[in-house]
Design a protein around this motif. Structure first.
Motif, mmCIF file in Angstrom:
data_model
loop_
_atom_site.group_PDB
_atom_site.id
_atom_site.type_symbol
_atom_site.label_atom_id
_atom_site.label_comp_id
_atom_site.label_asym_id
_atom_site.label_seq_id
_atom_site.Cartn_x
_atom_site.Cartn_y
_atom_site.Cartn_z
ATOM 1 N N TRP A 41 34.345 24.304 8.524
ATOM 2 C CA TRP A 41 33.018 23.682 8.499
ATOM 3 C C TRP A 41 32.143 24.333 7.433
ATOM 4 N N LYS A 46 33.134 23.158 4.013
ATOM 5 C CA LYS A 46 32.671 21.795 3.766
ATOM 6 C C LYS A 46 31.192 21.787 3.368
ATOM 7 N N TRP A 79 29.783 20.394 -0.082
ATOM 8 C CA TRP A 79 28.823 19.287 -0.098
ATOM 9 C C TRP A 79 27.515 19.683 -0.772
ATOM 10 N N MET A 132 34.794 13.473 -3.149
ATOM 11 C CA MET A 132 34.512 13.817 -1.745
ATOM 12 C C MET A 132 33.752 12.691 -1.046
#
Length: 145
Positions: free
Chosen positions: A8, A11, A15, A133
């Motif tokens: 997590w 990610k 992002w 992504m």
């Protein structure tokens, strides 16, 4: 970590980090890549950079005026890329104005063209990675939903 928090965190880093790197690289480097390459190949307007003041933060840069050889419009409060390691106020450096937004390039050359190019490529790759992504996330949502 077995509970998935490491995945997590990665990610979130991707992002947030990829668009930041893309914006940084593209906004800082792309506008001056062509100017840096023109300077590398000896293009632009030859002239003299006159060092006026040094500004230091992480690195030190000299601000001054650029006066073209043979007349023309001088540029004021520009920096000199690839200038000599040691300058003093009032010192002059042979330079080339190739249209870079913030400065002129020392005629002796240097590696600024490589720095601008590397930042532009990193920014472009980050932008492409972020778009990939986004597309994958949208495709995964459609499959799940």
């Amino acid at each position: 970590m077995a509970d998935g928090t490491a995945g997590w965190g990665m990610k979130v880093l991707l992002w947030a980090g990829l668009p930041f790197l893309a914006l940084l690289g593209l906004s800082l480097a792309v506008p001056d890549v062509a100017a840096a390459w023109r300077a590398k190949s000896g293009g632009g307007t030859a002239g003299t950079f006159i060092a006026l003041r040094e500004e230091c933060s992480r690195n030190c840069v000299w601000h001054g005026d650029f006066v073209p050889d043979g007349g023309g419009t001088p540029r004021h409060d520009v920096i000199v890329y690839d200038g000599p390691d040691r300058l003093t106020s009032g010192a002059t450096v042979a330079a080339r104005d190739t249209g870079a937004r913030r400065g002129v390039f020392a005629a002796r050359g240097g590696d600024t063209w490589l720095i601008f190019s590397g930042l532009a490529v990193a920014g472009a790759l980050a932008a492409i990675g972020w778009v990939v992504m986004l597309v994958r996330a949208m495709l995964n949502r459609r499959r799940v939903g």
